[in-house]
Design an enzyme around this catalytic site. Sequence first.
Site, PDB file in Angstrom:
ATOM      1  N   ALA A   2       0.852  -1.190   0.000  1.00  0.00           N
ATOM      2  CA  ALA A   2       0.000   0.000   0.000  1.00  0.00           C
ATOM      3  C   ALA A   2       0.884   1.235   0.000  1.00  0.00           C
ATOM      4  O   ALA A   2       2.095   1.138   0.209  1.00  0.00           O
ATOM      5  CB  ALA A   2      -0.887   0.012   1.240  1.00  0.00           C
ATOM      6  N   LYS A   3       0.305   2.362  -0.252  1.00  0.00           N
ATOM      7  CA  LYS A   3       1.034   3.622  -0.113  1.00  0.00           C
ATOM      8  C   LYS A   3       0.036   4.730   0.139  1.00  0.00           C
ATOM      9  O   LYS A   3      -1.109   4.666  -0.336  1.00  0.00           O
ATOM     10  CB  LYS A   3       1.810   3.938  -1.392  1.00  0.00           C
TER      11      LYS A   3
END
Length: 424
Positions: free
Chosen positions: A113-114
């Site tokens: 994720a980011k």
Amino acid sequence: MGYIEPAPIRDHENPFESMMSRFDIASQTLGLDEEIYNVLKTPAKQVIVSLPVTMDDGSIRVFQGYRVIHSNILGPSKGGIRFDPAVNLDEVKALAAWMTWKCAVVDIPYGGAKGGITCNPREMSAGEVERLVRSYTDAMIEIFGPDRDIPAPDMGTGPREMAWLMDEFSRAHGTTINAVVTGKPIVLGGSLGRAEATGRGVMVSAMVAMEKLKINPYNATCAIQGFGNVGSYTATLMKERGVKIVAISDISGAYYNEKGIDARAAQIYRDANNGLLEGFPDAERIDGNELLTLDVDVLVPAAKEDVINKHNAHDIKAKLIVEGANGPTSFKADKIISDKGILVVPDILANAGGVTVSYFEWVQNRLGYKWTRDRVNRRSDRIIKAAFERVYKTAQKYDVTMRIAAYMVAIDKVAKTYKYRGGF
Ligand code: GLU
């Protein structure tokens, strides 16, 4: 304050396209099922939020925030939060996918994720940043969680922001939940060795790569672009192992000394100088783009995406590129670089030391236990070295670059997990 960043020469590829092009090549080489390909090519979830924040002058500004979860098939998703004026959805999507591949390459049980907020933290007070972090955390309260999605620092954020995030999340749940975020200050459950972990992993991969290329570190020169967390620790740790650091840079400019730069002194100078190398003595000021094409053995891009691109790739003289940043080489530059015979240790391997020690931090938080710095370093070095060998062998077996090999190792793990879990 108020420094204008020299505009990187962009070649109009964006990081997401660069990521996808490599993903496509690796998937084809692996013979990936079309169904799995289709699952992996798009992020599992994309969240965009508007974050109104009261500024110190009483005005209210609305910031745009993102969290993209690319995959959580291997475990809770993991990835940093970036504060930068250029943050946009495409960039966050690419960075989220890179986290999936990165975690899979080093074989830690996380998805990718980011997060990001379009803002300029250099022009904001501590109070403004704190309100922004708390507002973002509230907006993501259903997304984050130690078993769901675990943020960490990235460009423009550090332990201070992670502390506010942990506090806000804990308040909302009525109990301290430190495993919700990594990269925290040590007193809040941060791990020893986390601050330098990414730079340490870059150094370890550089050392293994130099061994493969038969470059003696004591005769080697190195240029490092970016002097934030990753670049500065890479510089000090490489220097400790005998490598001569001849050039460093940050947004204030690039600094060159053929006799070698004392990286520790540069860190101390930066910390006393508003976080910038501006005016760094004992070095000649050179153009930021010139740093990338210096005649050195090792080049470490440790700043932003797409800095090595079709415009300057032909001029690169280093024998080895070790990617401290995420996505510093554009897809179009890959071929130019490999045709020149330059070995590239790709980002998803070279800078995976950070997320590896984030994983150790999370493990320690969940155990309610603390490891020594030695144990952290030993275990992360072992993981990076094992991943390097896995990728190197795959590259030889399939006659591909280390970058494509790293994607292949990662995609293969994720695809196998999907096959066993099934459930579509
Ligand atoms: N932002 C870092 C990266 O790009 C660290 C992520 C983490 O520790 O979760 O790898």
